[in-house]
Design a protein around this motif. Structure first.
Motif, PDB file in Angstrom:
ATOM      1  N   GLY A 259       8.633   5.133  -0.836  1.00  0.00           N
ATOM      2  CA  GLY A 259       8.365   6.151  -0.382  1.00  0.00           C
ATOM      3  C   GLY A 259       7.912   7.329  -1.475  1.00  0.00           C
ATOM      4  N   TRP A 260       8.950   7.275  -2.593  1.00  0.00           N
ATOM      5  CA  TRP A 260       8.715   8.560  -3.457  1.00  0.00           C
ATOM      6  C   TRP A 260       7.424   8.407  -4.349  1.00  0.00           C
ATOM      7  N   MET A 261       6.831   7.116  -4.434  1.00  0.00           N
ATOM      8  CA  MET A 261       5.728   7.056  -4.925  1.00  0.00           C
ATOM      9  C   MET A 261       4.533   7.864  -4.656  1.00  0.00           C
ATOM     10  N   GLY A 262       4.467   8.167  -3.327  1.00  0.00           N
ATOM     11  CA  GLY A 262       3.285   8.764  -2.674  1.00  0.00           C
ATOM     12  C   GLY A 262       2.686   7.951  -1.708  1.00  0.00           C
ATOM     13  N   ARG A 263       1.700   8.911  -0.861  1.00  0.00           N
ATOM     14  CA  ARG A 263       1.065   8.098   0.229  1.00  0.00           C
ATOM     15  C   ARG A 263      -0.078   6.909  -0.243  1.00  0.00           C
ATOM     16  N   VAL A 264       0.059   6.190   0.627  1.00  0.00           N
ATOM     17  CA  VAL A 264      -1.025   4.731   0.746  1.00  0.00           C
ATOM     18  C   VAL A 264      -2.166   4.982   1.231  1.00  0.00           C
ATOM     19  N   GLU A 265      -3.384   4.910   0.667  1.00  0.00           N
ATOM     20  CA  GLU A 265      -4.670   5.419   1.480  1.00  0.00           C
ATOM     21  C   GLU A 265      -5.572   4.083   1.145  1.00  0.00           C
ATOM     22  N   GLY A 266      -6.157   3.782   2.232  1.00  0.00           N
ATOM     23  CA  GLY A 266      -7.522   2.585   1.905  1.00  0.00           C
ATOM     24  C   GLY A 266      -8.498   3.323   0.966  1.00  0.00           C
ATOM     25  N   VAL A 267      -9.258   2.421   0.420  1.00  0.00           N
ATOM     26  CA  VAL A 267     -10.306   2.669  -0.599  1.00  0.00           C
ATOM     27  C   VAL A 267     -11.470   1.846   0.241  1.00  0.00           C
ATOM     28  N   GLU A 268     -12.474   2.513  -0.206  1.00  0.00           N
ATOM     29  CA  GLU A 268     -13.965   1.879   0.221  1.00  0.00           C
ATOM     30  C   GLU A 268     -14.289   0.407  -0.387  1.00  0.00           C
ATOM     31  N   GLY A 269     -14.219  -0.428   0.129  1.00  0.00           N
ATOM     32  CA  GLY A 269     -14.708  -1.819  -0.555  1.00  0.00           C
ATOM     33  C   GLY A 269     -13.367  -2.730  -0.635  1.00  0.00           C
ATOM     34  N   GLY A 270     -12.272  -2.241   0.261  1.00  0.00           N
ATOM     35  CA  GLY A 270     -10.953  -2.984  -0.026  1.00  0.00           C
ATOM     36  C   GLY A 270     -10.087  -2.234  -0.789  1.00  0.00           C
ATOM     37  N   GLY A 271      -8.865  -2.771  -0.579  1.00  0.00           N
ATOM     38  CA  GLY A 271      -7.550  -2.345  -1.374  1.00  0.00           C
ATOM     39  C   GLY A 271      -7.129  -1.096  -0.930  1.00  0.00           C
TER      40      GLY A 271
END
Length: 323
Positions: A259-271
């Motif tokens: 969790g300390w790394m940061g928020r995970v967000e989707g990107v356009e095109g996958g990943g």
């Protein structure tokens, strides 16, 4: 025969907390009472919030099932020792994911452990060692439990503290929260001598003592202990922003990334992308990214890009791949 109703209820509860169904006749035999008494005792447990399910049949049976809330558990000696040793080991290494809730659980358990079991826990802990350990400094589990107990009880805390330059001091604080920052534990507290909020590295705390003096709750300036620690650490060392794109889905990466790394967000095109702020060595961050176990590309900073590339080449050579 158990004639004392509270004692009999505890014995019945202990039997029901094993993962099996108990025929009414067997419970009656174990408790030395009639089946009718067993039914009444089961009704009492239900009134106390324990979800006991009864099954129909020639003999009938009872099983404790999952309910809406977590009722108190009864542990035998071996179970209590096993849980305490596991919590102490995790707390002592400041393992990612072993947060303040785990420390509170350890504090509560050790508070009620009989002296004979407490000695067994300490003896077993001293006689064993782990093949792997956390990246941070070792912390005595007793230090964490004393601090956690003082936080829960709203008691002022006194301890010896060694600063970064090695200078020692005595502190009297109003403890607010413990924060796990991946590598280390930090205490957020109001320092009475300084008249201000401070963060303390718990591995530099020694001789903690809950004074028994109660205090009223204060409002933390940031409102969130984790954010307070994050800003305090950024102020002490050069911070840098990083951005990493992972090849996995958001749910998969979020389950693997601390969790300390940061928020995970989707990107356009996958990943998906993770943006965060680092304050420690980029070499350590590069290793943490590698152990996530999902392919990734570092977008920045350039120093982290170089570090990841060098790490990959070094691991390639180590594996006989020539880089």
């Amino acid at each position: 025969m158990t004639t004392d109703t509270p004692a009999r209820l505890l014995q019945l509860l202990s039997l029901l907390q094993t993962p099996r169904e108990w025929p009414g006749g067997e419970l009656a035999s174990r408790l030395g009472v009639s089946r009718r008494t067993v039914r009444r005792d089961v009704d009492r447990l239900r009134e106390l919030g324990y979800p006991v399910r009864a099954t129909m049949g020639a003999d009938g049976g009872y099983r404790l099932v999952a309910g809406k809330a977590m009722p108190p558990l009864l542990l035998d000696d071996e179970e209590a020792v096993a849980i305490a040793v596991g919590l102490r080991a995790g707390a002592g290494h400041a393992v990612e994911g072993v947060d303040e809730a785990s420390v509170r659980a350890l504090a509560k358990l050790e508070q009620v452990l009989p002296a004979r079991l407490r000695r067994r826990v300490v003896t077993l802990q001293a006689a064993t060692t782990s093949l792997t350990s956390g990246d941070g400094a070792r912390i005595a589990p007793e230090t964490l439990t004393v601090i956690a107990s003082a936080i829960a009880g709203g008691e002022r805390l006194r301890f010896a503290y060694s600063a970064r330059d090695g200078v020692g001091s005595r502190r009297v604080v109003e403890p607010y929260r413990l924060v796990s920052a991946g590598q280390r534990w930090y205490l957020v507290a109001y320092d009475l001598d300084r008249g201000d909020w401070r963060t303390f590295r718990v591995d530099r705390v020694s001789e903690p003592f809950a004074t028994g003096a109660r205090f009223g709750a204060r409002e933390l300036p940031e409102g969130d202990a984790a954010e307070f620690v994050r800003k305090a650490l950024q102020g002490r060392r050069a911070a840098y922003e990083f951005s990493v794109v992972f090849a996995g889905e958001v749910e998969e990466v979020a389950a693997r990334v601390p969790g300390w790394m940061g928020r995970v967000e989707g990107v356009e095109g996958g990943g998906c992308r993770v943006r965060g702020v680092g304050g420690g060595p980029v070499e350590w961050l590069a290793v943490q990214l590698a152990v996530v176990g999902v392919d990734f590309v570092v977008e920045g900073p350039e120093e982290l890009v170089r570090c990841v590339r060098e790490l990959g080449e070094r691991l390639g050579r180590a594996g006989g791949g020539g880089g």
